[in-house]
Design an enzyme around this catalytic site. Structure first.
Site, PDB file in Angstrom:
ATOM      1  N   ARG A  66       0.799  -1.236   0.000  1.00  0.00           N
ATOM      2  CA  ARG A  66       0.000   0.000   0.000  1.00  0.00           C
ATOM      3  C   ARG A  66       0.829   1.282   0.000  1.00  0.00           C
ATOM      4  O   ARG A  66       0.448   2.270  -0.604  1.00  0.00           O
ATOM      5  CB  ARG A  66      -0.832   0.041   1.276  1.00  0.00           C
ATOM      6  CG  ARG A  66      -1.887  -1.009   1.337  1.00  0.00           C
ATOM      7  CD  ARG A  66      -2.790  -0.697   2.524  1.00  0.00           C
ATOM      8  NE  ARG A  66      -3.828  -1.693   2.610  1.00  0.00           N
ATOM      9  CZ  ARG A  66      -3.861  -2.636   3.532  1.00  0.00           C
ATOM     10  NH1 ARG A  66      -2.933  -2.708   4.455  1.00  0.00           N
ATOM     11  NH2 ARG A  66      -4.847  -3.515   3.543  1.00  0.00           N
ATOM     12  N   LYS A 173       0.676 -19.525   5.881  1.00  0.00           N
ATOM     13  CA  LYS A 173      -0.187 -19.796   7.004  1.00  0.00           C
ATOM     14  C   LYS A 173      -0.533 -18.497   7.718  1.00  0.00           C
ATOM     15  O   LYS A 173       0.207 -17.539   7.540  1.00  0.00           O
ATOM     16  CB  LYS A 173       0.460 -20.801   7.935  1.00  0.00           C
ATOM     17  CG  LYS A 173       1.678 -20.232   8.707  1.00  0.00           C
ATOM     18  CD  LYS A 173       2.250 -21.272   9.602  1.00  0.00           C
ATOM     19  CE  LYS A 173       1.617 -21.240  10.965  1.00  0.00           C
ATOM     20  NZ  LYS A 173       2.348 -20.438  11.933  1.00  0.00           N
ATOM     21  N   ASP A 202       4.262 -24.735   4.331  1.00  0.00           N
ATOM     22  CA  ASP A 202       4.515 -25.085   5.730  1.00  0.00           C
ATOM     23  C   ASP A 202       6.025 -25.153   5.815  1.00  0.00           C
ATOM     24  O   ASP A 202       6.639 -26.116   5.354  1.00  0.00           O
ATOM     25  CB  ASP A 202       3.890 -26.436   6.079  1.00  0.00           C
ATOM     26  CG  ASP A 202       4.041 -26.723   7.569  1.00  0.00           C
ATOM     27  OD1 ASP A 202       5.154 -26.537   8.089  1.00  0.00           O
ATOM     28  OD2 ASP A 202       3.055 -27.115   8.205  1.00  0.00           O
ATOM     29  N   HIS A 203       6.643 -24.107   6.370  1.00  0.00           N
ATOM     30  CA  HIS A 203       8.100 -23.997   6.205  1.00  0.00           C
ATOM     31  C   HIS A 203       8.859 -25.133   6.902  1.00  0.00           C
ATOM     32  O   HIS A 203      10.004 -25.396   6.576  1.00  0.00           O
ATOM     33  CB  HIS A 203       8.603 -22.611   6.610  1.00  0.00           C
ATOM     34  CG  HIS A 203       8.729 -22.399   8.083  1.00  0.00           C
ATOM     35  ND1 HIS A 203       7.660 -22.101   8.874  1.00  0.00           N
ATOM     36  CD2 HIS A 203       9.800 -22.454   8.912  1.00  0.00           C
ATOM     37  CE1 HIS A 203       8.073 -21.965  10.120  1.00  0.00           C
ATOM     38  NE2 HIS A 203       9.375 -22.176  10.179  1.00  0.00           N
ATOM     39  N   LYS A 207      12.659 -27.690   5.899  1.00  0.00           N
ATOM     40  CA  LYS A 207      13.875 -27.854   6.720  1.00  0.00           C
ATOM     41  C   LYS A 207      14.595 -29.128   6.290  1.00  0.00           C
ATOM     42  O   LYS A 207      13.951 -30.161   6.059  1.00  0.00           O
ATOM     43  CB  LYS A 207      13.512 -27.904   8.214  1.00  0.00           C
ATOM     44  CG  LYS A 207      12.995 -26.569   8.744  1.00  0.00           C
ATOM     45  CD  LYS A 207      12.709 -26.625  10.220  1.00  0.00           C
ATOM     46  CE  LYS A 207      11.955 -25.394  10.691  1.00  0.00           C
ATOM     47  NZ  LYS A 207      12.778 -24.255  10.994  1.00  0.00           N
ATOM     48  N   GLU A 241      10.846 -23.276  21.935  1.00  0.00           N
ATOM     49  CA  GLU A 241      11.427 -21.968  21.575  1.00  0.00           C
ATOM     50  C   GLU A 241      11.696 -21.169  22.842  1.00  0.00           C
ATOM     51  O   GLU A 241      10.875 -21.197  23.764  1.00  0.00           O
ATOM     52  CB  GLU A 241      10.429 -21.164  20.746  1.00  0.00           C
ATOM     53  CG  GLU A 241      10.168 -21.684  19.364  1.00  0.00           C
ATOM     54  CD  GLU A 241       9.170 -20.793  18.650  1.00  0.00           C
ATOM     55  OE1 GLU A 241       9.604 -19.901  17.917  1.00  0.00           O
ATOM     56  OE2 GLU A 241       7.959 -20.982  18.845  1.00  0.00           O
ATOM     57  N   ASP A 260      -1.145 -22.365  15.936  1.00  0.00           N
ATOM     58  CA  ASP A 260       0.072 -21.782  15.352  1.00  0.00           C
ATOM     59  C   ASP A 260       1.082 -22.858  14.958  1.00  0.00           C
ATOM     60  O   ASP A 260       1.750 -22.729  13.937  1.00  0.00           O
ATOM     61  CB  ASP A 260       0.704 -20.825  16.383  1.00  0.00           C
ATOM     62  CG  ASP A 260       1.926 -20.103  15.846  1.00  0.00           C
ATOM     63  OD1 ASP A 260       1.850 -19.595  14.710  1.00  0.00           O
ATOM     64  OD2 ASP A 260       2.959 -20.042  16.545  1.00  0.00           O
ATOM     65  N   HIS A 265       2.837 -27.504  11.543  1.00  0.00           N
ATOM     66  CA  HIS A 265       4.214 -28.008  11.604  1.00  0.00           C
ATOM     67  C   HIS A 265       4.325 -29.379  12.287  1.00  0.00           C
ATOM     68  O   HIS A 265       4.948 -30.295  11.774  1.00  0.00           O
ATOM     69  CB  HIS A 265       5.122 -27.023  12.334  1.00  0.00           C
ATOM     70  CG  HIS A 265       5.062 -25.621  11.806  1.00  0.00           C
ATOM     71  ND1 HIS A 265       4.896 -25.338  10.475  1.00  0.00           N
ATOM     72  CD2 HIS A 265       5.142 -24.414  12.426  1.00  0.00           C
ATOM     73  CE1 HIS A 265       4.894 -24.018  10.305  1.00  0.00           C
ATOM     74  NE2 HIS A 265       5.024 -23.449  11.476  1.00  0.00           N
ATOM     75  N   LYS A 365       6.430 -21.731  23.820  1.00  0.00           N
ATOM     76  CA  LYS A 365       7.271 -20.532  23.786  1.00  0.00           C
ATOM     77  C   LYS A 365       7.822 -20.297  25.198  1.00  0.00           C
ATOM     78  O   LYS A 365       7.248 -20.747  26.177  1.00  0.00           O
ATOM     79  CB  LYS A 365       6.451 -19.326  23.342  1.00  0.00           C
ATOM     80  CG  LYS A 365       5.991 -19.458  21.880  1.00  0.00           C
ATOM     81  CD  LYS A 365       5.736 -18.121  21.239  1.00  0.00           C
ATOM     82  CE  LYS A 365       5.252 -18.253  19.802  1.00  0.00           C
ATOM     83  NZ  LYS A 365       6.327 -18.545  18.837  1.00  0.00           N
TER      84      LYS A 365
HETATM   85  C1  BG6 Z   1       5.922 -20.120  12.773  1.00  0.00           C
HETATM   86  C2  BG6 Z   1       5.113 -19.757  13.981  1.00  0.00           C
HETATM   87  O1  BG6 Z   1       5.135 -20.786  11.829  1.00  0.00           O
HETATM   88  O2  BG6 Z   1       6.997 -20.962  13.167  1.00  0.00           O
HETATM   89  C3  BG6 Z   1       5.969 -19.079  15.028  1.00  0.00           C
HETATM   90  O3  BG6 Z   1       4.062 -18.878  13.595  1.00  0.00           O
HETATM   91  C4  BG6 Z   1       7.174 -19.920  15.357  1.00  0.00           C
HETATM   92  O4  BG6 Z   1       5.217 -18.814  16.210  1.00  0.00           O
HETATM   93  C5  BG6 Z   1       7.892 -20.347  14.084  1.00  0.00           C
HETATM   94  O5  BG6 Z   1       8.034 -19.138  16.161  1.00  0.00           O
HETATM   95  C6  BG6 Z   1       8.995 -21.336  14.386  1.00  0.00           C
HETATM   96  O6  BG6 Z   1       9.710 -21.568  13.205  1.00  0.00           O
HETATM   97  P1  BG6 Z   1      11.265 -21.828  13.221  1.00  0.00           P
HETATM   98  O7  BG6 Z   1      11.617 -22.145  11.826  1.00  0.00           O
HETATM   99  O8  BG6 Z   1      11.891 -20.589  13.754  1.00  0.00           O
HETATM  100  O9  BG6 Z   1      11.445 -22.983  14.163  1.00  0.00           O
END
Ligand code: BG6
Length: 513
Positions: A66, A173, A202-203, A207, A241, A260, A265, A365
């Protein structure tokens, strides 16, 4: 749509699961181009691909957002971010060339005219840069913007392919917030792009060690005979984390740890561990097997949730010796927030292979350490000979991050004249074994989307099945009467005591990370 254009070209040189596809010239249009994801992940990933010579010969990047700004201003902003977040140090000469292919397109997401000018600009870029009319639309904007973006892309004809070119969409996501919203989102996406054109990211699947799970299981003959209820006592999956909610409370307050991390994941990792061998390595063969795992998850009755799922929220505590605030004191979090920042679950996969094998998962977390790992705990050896007093089992650990690798705990004789037996570790580390750093998940995934390879992306049915499983838990938690408790835990601890009790009741304990 031109289906022929969707067929990946063969490339025997590419490593990994999908040794079939080669990335094709294209323009990547990022919606939400001034946001965090673009700066922290997407542009650094594209820069690293450029630096490693992995990008197709012609790639252009168009940021759609924007705010008013010029191409040059946008490039300068991205350079700063890439210097901060890139895996490899930024080299001036590479950045200079890379930056030439970055453009900025200012428009409101709801403004039809903005998409018409985008279409024109993309045609010009094709001429200038040789991107051949191929378009990859990356949705990094807020989910409530997806619908207008999709509608206008379609109206501008940008969802169509012509003259052998392709159009694909990558959706970030959260993919919905429950089954109903995920179905609705799928319906909306489908209206503009077919399933073959849709890449739900879905990252975790990008990995390196997550991809290696299938190699470990299906390229090594020794594990296959043991990979079932006869030899496996239980499985643990932990994603821990040290970070708190940071600046994301607006999103996280509505999501919580279950939506989340678990819905996507953790269930994806579980699928890779639990699936049957696919008939081949095509995207659909792999995803056909993964979705069966989610479908086979034992569905809890609402009354069973408290006994199988524990939720927690971090209170004030310390991380690395430094005091940190509790979740309810974080910026933009309600002082009586009921959002969980920790979940532990006991699951069962009701199929022939996994019958009665408990799967324990936990995610949180503000835990003492950042680490993601899967451990397969094998049954004990018979309690005769050396094993009368041994309480330990053989454990296969797959470290997803950090220090990616695999270790196997076995028993060995302690050197000396007595016959003392102790556990030892056989250890494989990616870093030292291959002598090179693993690429970031987004590097792999962007390249796959440019190649038309959807193996590491979630299919529509996987996402919906996962929500169907999660919805029961969410609705038990939001019940007016007899909702299971939300247990506080001090930041820097391994979650509430109730998470330990979940395993202790079964005579087990969480693995120490
Ligand atoms: C994300 C979540 O998809 O993955 C976050 O929304 C999380 O809350 C993160 O911190 C963790 O990903 P990575 O790759 O840092 O372990």
């Amino acid at each position: 749509m031109n289906r022929a254009a969707e067929q990946p070209e063969p490339n025997p040189l590419r490593e990994g699961l999908s040794a079939r596809a080669v990335p094709q010239p294209c323009t990547i249009v990022i919606f939400g181009a001034t946001g965090d994801l673009t700066q922290r992940k997407l542009i650094p990933a594209l820069y690293n691909l450029a630096a490693d010579g992995d990008l197709p010969p012609a790639v252009a990047i168009v940021g759609f957002a924007r705010r008013e700004k010029s191409d040059d201003e946008f490039r300068t902003e991205l350079e700063e971010a890439t210097r901060k977040f890139s895996r490899q140090a930024v080299r001036d000469e590479i950045w200079k060339t890379f930056a030439q292919s970055i453009f900025y397109h200012q428009s409101e997401f709801e403004d039809e005219a903005g998409y018409k000018t985008l279409a024109k600009r993309l045609d010009e870029i094709d001429e200038e840069c040789g991107t051949r009319g191929n378009r990859l639309f990356y949705f990094a904007a807020a989910p409530d913007q997806f619908e207008p973006i999709l509608k206008h892309l379609k109206a501008a004809g940008l969802n169509e392919t012509c003259k052998g070119s392709w159009a694909r969409v990558i959706v970030e996501k959260p993919f919905g917030t429950d089954l109903a919203s995920a179905r609705e989102l799928n319906r909306i996406v489908r209206h503009s792009f077919s399933e073959e054109q849709t890449y739900r990211i879905d990252h975790f699947l990008g990995k390196e060690t997550a991809q290696n799970i299938l190699v470990l299981r299906f390229a090594n003959a020794i594990f296959a005979p043991l990979w079932n209820t006869h030899y496996i006592d239980h499985v643990q999956i932990t994603a821990a984390e040290t970070l708190g909610v940071e600046t994301r409370a607006g999103y996280y307050e509505r999501a919580g740890a279950l939506r989340d991390m678990v819905q996507n994941h953790l269930l994806q990792l579980l699928c890779l561990i639990a699936m049957e061998p696919p008939i081949d390595l095509s995207a659909d063969s792999i995803r056909d097997e993964k979705v069966k795992v989610v479908r086979s998850l034992r569905r809890f009755a609402q009354s069973e949730i408290a006994a199988n799922v524990v939720r927690g929220q971090y209170a004030q505590g310390a991380i690395d010796g430094k005091p940190v605030a509790g979740y309810r004191k974080e910026p933009k979090v309600k002082s009586d927030s009921q959002t969980e920042t920790f979940v532990a679950l006991r699951l069962y996969i009701d199929d022939w292979r996994w019958a009665d094998v408990p799967i324990y998962m936990r995610v949180g977390k503000r835990l003492p350490k950042s680490a993601t790992e899967i451990s397969i705990h094998f049954k004990k050896a018979p309690a005769v000979l050396f094993n009368k007093n041994l309480s330990d089992q053989n454990v296969l650990v797959i470290r997803i991050q950090p220090d990616e690798g695999i270790s196997l705990r076995i028993h060995a004789k302690v050197p000396g004249t007595s016959f003392r037996v102790e556990p030892v570790k056989m250890d494989f580390h990616y870093g030292t074994s291959f002598g090179k750093a693993s690429p970031e998940a987004y590097e792999r995934l962007l390249l796959d989307a440019m190649s038309g390879d959807a193996t590491l992306f979630a299919r529509r049915d996987e996402v919906e099945e996962a929500w169907a499983f999660i919805d029961v838990i969410e609705s038990a938690w939001s019940a007016k009467k007899d909702a299971p408790g939300l247990f506080p835990y001090p930041a820097g601890s391994w979650g509430p005591d109730e998470a330990d009790d979940l395993l202790a009741r079964d005579g087990r304990a969480w693995r120490r990370l």
